[in-house]
Design an enzyme around this catalytic site. Structure first.
Site, short mmCIF file in Angstrom:
data_model
loop_
_atom_site.label_atom_id
_atom_site.label_comp_id
_atom_site.label_asym_id
_atom_site.label_seq_id
_atom_site.Cartn_x
_atom_site.Cartn_y
_atom_site.Cartn_z
N ARG A 1 44.16 41.15 45.84
CA ARG A 1 44.22 41.17 44.38
C ARG A 1 42.93 41.70 43.75
O ARG A 1 42.88 41.94 42.54
CB ARG A 1 44.51 39.75 43.86
CG ARG A 1 43.32 38.80 43.91
CD ARG A 1 43.72 37.34 43.80
NE ARG A 1 44.04 36.94 42.44
CZ ARG A 1 43.20 36.36 41.60
NH1 ARG A 1 41.93 36.18 41.97
NH2 ARG A 1 43.59 35.98 40.41
N ASP B 1 29.67 40.62 46.64
CA ASP B 1 30.51 41.06 47.77
C ASP B 1 29.98 42.34 48.39
O ASP B 1 29.99 42.52 49.61
CB ASP B 1 31.94 41.33 47.30
CG ASP B 1 32.68 40.12 46.81
OD1 ASP B 1 33.77 39.84 47.33
OD2 ASP B 1 32.19 39.46 45.87
N SER C 1 27.32 37.84 35.40
CA SER C 1 26.96 38.61 36.58
C SER C 1 27.44 37.87 37.81
O SER C 1 28.45 37.15 37.76
CB SER C 1 25.44 38.85 36.61
OG SER C 1 25.07 39.70 37.67
N GLN C 2 26.74 38.04 38.92
CA GLN C 2 26.97 37.27 40.14
C GLN C 2 25.61 37.07 40.80
O GLN C 2 24.59 37.54 40.27
CB GLN C 2 27.95 38.00 41.07
CG GLN C 2 29.40 37.67 40.81
CD GLN C 2 30.32 38.10 41.95
OE1 GLN C 2 30.11 39.11 42.61
NE2 GLN C 2 31.38 37.32 42.17
N ARG D 1 38.57 31.92 31.08
CA ARG D 1 38.47 33.20 31.78
C ARG D 1 39.79 33.95 31.61
O ARG D 1 40.86 33.36 31.82
CB ARG D 1 38.19 32.98 33.26
CG ARG D 1 36.80 32.48 33.59
CD ARG D 1 36.72 32.08 35.06
NE ARG D 1 37.64 30.98 35.35
CZ ARG D 1 38.22 30.77 36.52
NH1 ARG D 1 38.00 31.57 37.55
NH2 ARG D 1 39.04 29.75 36.70
N GLU E 1 41.18 36.25 33.40
CA GLU E 1 41.93 36.44 34.64
C GLU E 1 42.47 35.12 35.18
O GLU E 1 43.22 35.12 36.17
CB GLU E 1 41.04 37.11 35.69
CG GLU E 1 39.96 36.24 36.29
CD GLU E 1 38.72 36.08 35.42
OE1 GLU E 1 37.71 35.54 35.95
OE2 GLU E 1 38.74 36.46 34.23
N GLY F 1 29.62 32.83 42.26
CA GLY F 1 30.32 33.30 43.45
C GLY F 1 31.03 32.19 44.19
O GLY F 1 31.95 32.45 44.96
N ASP G 1 33.34 29.95 43.44
CA ASP G 1 34.35 29.48 42.49
C ASP G 1 35.64 29.13 43.26
O ASP G 1 36.41 30.01 43.58
CB ASP G 1 34.61 30.49 41.38
CG ASP G 1 34.72 31.93 41.88
OD1 ASP G 1 34.29 32.27 43.00
OD2 ASP G 1 35.26 32.74 41.11
N GLU H 1 39.87 36.94 53.67
CA GLU H 1 38.76 36.59 52.77
C GLU H 1 37.93 35.42 53.27
O GLU H 1 36.70 35.41 53.14
CB GLU H 1 39.35 36.27 51.40
CG GLU H 1 38.36 35.86 50.35
CD GLU H 1 39.03 35.37 49.08
OE1 GLU H 1 38.36 35.36 48.04
OE2 GLU H 1 40.22 34.97 49.14
N GLU I 1 42.54 29.13 43.40
CA GLU I 1 43.50 29.49 42.37
C GLU I 1 44.49 30.57 42.80
O GLU I 1 45.37 30.93 42.04
CB GLU I 1 42.76 29.99 41.13
CG GLU I 1 41.76 28.99 40.57
CD GLU I 1 40.88 29.58 39.50
OE1 GLU I 1 40.76 28.97 38.43
OE2 GLU I 1 40.32 30.68 39.73
#
Length: 542
Positions: A138, A146, A192-193, A262, A264, A294, A296, A481, A496
């Site tokens: 996705r 990443d 950001s991340q 959020r 998304e 990151g 989450d 992942e 999620e």
């Protein structure tokens, strides 16, 4: 600093990149956006925000407002009539049973590479000047942290040109937006991340893609983003990503400039806020800040490990974030010294030393012998041990004694049959908790331990991780992942969304680790050819 200093070395022309449309889908479609997400037109909330409109968005909104109250109005049909759902172009990629895992990963890079020659008008996708690699599943856009771990594998696979393209894309994002967004989507611009661009510049230099000094302007601009407003704080105050602690020390936290759900994960965030007794905007901000981390999501950010609604990310000073910012300060100091900018070098060396002292004061737990996050609002350290405790070793902050003690704690409390556990706590339902393991945490843990000579433990984690990845590759012909760190047939869960195939950072870390352990059984595995040899590579700790 003149324009030549800032841009001469980068192979991008901003005139060749279509103008970024930074309106988010929620801003653009307003009540239509809310209706689509709340009525679950698509099973995944991310689907709609990645759609492209078939005509001008203002016209679509006008039509919706004119029709939505009429009898028999079909929202689902309306959306499919006026929006194009983003779908990855079909590929003919099939795992080859004759390929080893390294060859399989090498064949995956073109599948995960995007060539931004055309940009859908009024979509949420932010244009980039060069090719880039997406995680997969996705996740169809570039992601910040990443990408560093993906780049490790691109380097090992010999994709120097693609590595150079990625480098220039990140320079472009910082020049354009002042920071690297979570991903190149408009709805990610407010956060950001983990700031790993300094780590990337080392990689670019090591591989000959660019000199690290070429990126000094972008490193300073990213630093300004993370430190904005901090110089005016008094003890006990916070502003955006900066926190001033009781003794005047300045450390950082994760943040998001918006305090709405959020986009998304709109419905999910609304439901989380409804389950809390706090003000909704506080919950939304903490969920967004958790996304910037990151991690989450994880019990690391929660008051009650069983309730996501108890999230308090912005109240927590994280050990990994401040370790990355120490690396950023040291990198700016080092590169400024190379450029002959003595005053700048001295200033950032001082900043790094001040941060190190604050990390030792607030994030080091001498009683346990490990690094922990700090709750700045309650003025007390957190007590949940996580894999982030190894980040100071990864960026070489720890003393030799601290590193020895961290290694001992990790061996005793975080080592699992399949590698390095994310947290001690399990059964929370959050994906960044035990029993799940993640490639970036394995890499940072292994490298951190190696930095201080703890090679036996580092090799143990490496061999366990490669065995877990190899087992699933033999069984299902893919990389994913995240992984359950125990010898079983189960898929990693939590979070999620379902487990995603691909997968960029797993490919990158695994490819790099395989090169460093030529005798590991993983080199003999083949897609769909399950064998019993893995037992020796998997440990028995859990």
């Amino acid at each position: 600093m003149n324009r030549t200093d800032q841009h001469a070395i980068f192979d991008y022309d901003t005139r060749a990149v279509s103008a970024a449309d930074t309106l988010t889908p929620a801003d653009r479609y307003q009540e239509l956006f809310v209706a689509v997400q709340m009525q679950r037109v698509f099973p995944d909330s991310k689907t709609f925000v990645d759609c492209a409109p078939r005509q001008h968005p203002e016209r679509i909104l006008e039509l919706y407002r004119a029709r939505c109250g009429t009898p028999g109005f079909d929202l689902r049909a309306f959306v499919h009539e006026h929006f194009i759902r983003y779908e990855m172009a079909p590929t003919e990629f099939v795992a080859n049973p004759d390929d080893g895992l390294a060859e399989h990963i090498d064949r995956l890079w073109p599948v995960l590479t995007r060539k931004p020659r055309q940009h859908p008008e009024f979509s949420s996708l932010l244009p980039l000047p060069h090719d880039y690699v997406v995680p997969g599943g996705r996740f169809t856009e570039l992601y910040y942290w990443d990408s560093y771990f993906t780049m490790l594998g691109l380097d090992e696979s010999g994709h120097c040109e693609l590595l150079r393209s990625m480098a220039d894309n990140f320079a472009y994002l910082i020049d354009t937006y002042g920071h690297v967004p979570n991903g190149n989507r408009s709805y990610y611009l407010s956060r950001s991340q983990p700031p790993v661009f300094a780590l990337m510049t080392d990689l670019f230099e090591d591989t000959g893609v660019h000199r690290a000094t070429d990126y000094l302007p972008q490193l300073r601009k990213e630093y300004a983003f993370w430190s904005e407003g901090g110089e005016h704080l008094r003890p006990g105050e916070a502003h955006r990503r900066c926190v001033c602690l009781a003794d005047g020390s300045l450390l950082n936290r994760y943040w998001d400039d918006r305090d709405t759900p959020r986009e998304e994960s709109y419905l999910e965030d609304r439901q989380t806020a409804q389950a809390s007794d706090r003000l909704p905007y506080e919950v939304y901000r903490d969920l967004r800040a958790g996304a910037e981390s990151g991690w989450d999501f994880s019990s690391r950010w929660l008051d009650d490990p069983q309730k996501l609604s108890s999230i308090r990310t912005t109240a927590i000073v994280p050990v990994d974030l401040n370790s990355f910012l120490y690396k950023l300060e040291r990198q700016i100091a080092r590169l400024s010294q190379v450029k002959g900018w003595q005053a700048c070098a001295e200033e950032f060396h001082r900043r790094a030393e001040v941060r190190l002292a604050a990390i030792d004061r607030y994030l080091w737990n001498d009683e346990v012998g490990a690094y922990f996050d700090y709750d700045w609002k309650r003025r007390q350290p957190r007590d949940n041990l996580t894999a982030a405790t190894l980040t100071p070793l990864f960026v070489r902050i720890a003393s030799k004694t601290q590193a020895e003690r961290v290694a001992a704690v990790v061996r005793e409390r975080l080592l699992a049959p399949g590698g390095l556990s994310t947290t001690e706590l399990s059964g929370t339902g959050e994906q960044w908790d035990r029993p799940n393991g993640w490639a970036p945490l394995q890499w940072m843990g292994i490298r951190g331990l190696q930095n201080y000579g703890h090679d036996v433990l580092a090799l143990d984690i490496e061999r366990r991780w490669l065995a877990i990845v190899g087992q699933l590759f033999e069984r299902e012909s893919k990389l994913v992942e995240k992984y359950v760190l125990r010898p079983s047939a189960e898929h990693a869960g939590g979070g999620e969304y379902p487990l995603q195939d691909g997968f960029g950072w797993t490919n990158g870390v695994t490819r790099k680790l395989m090169q460093e352990d030529a005798r590991h059984e993983v080199h003999r595995c083949r897609a769909g050819q399950c064998r019993p040899e893995w037992a020796e590579s998997l440990g028995d700790a859990d």
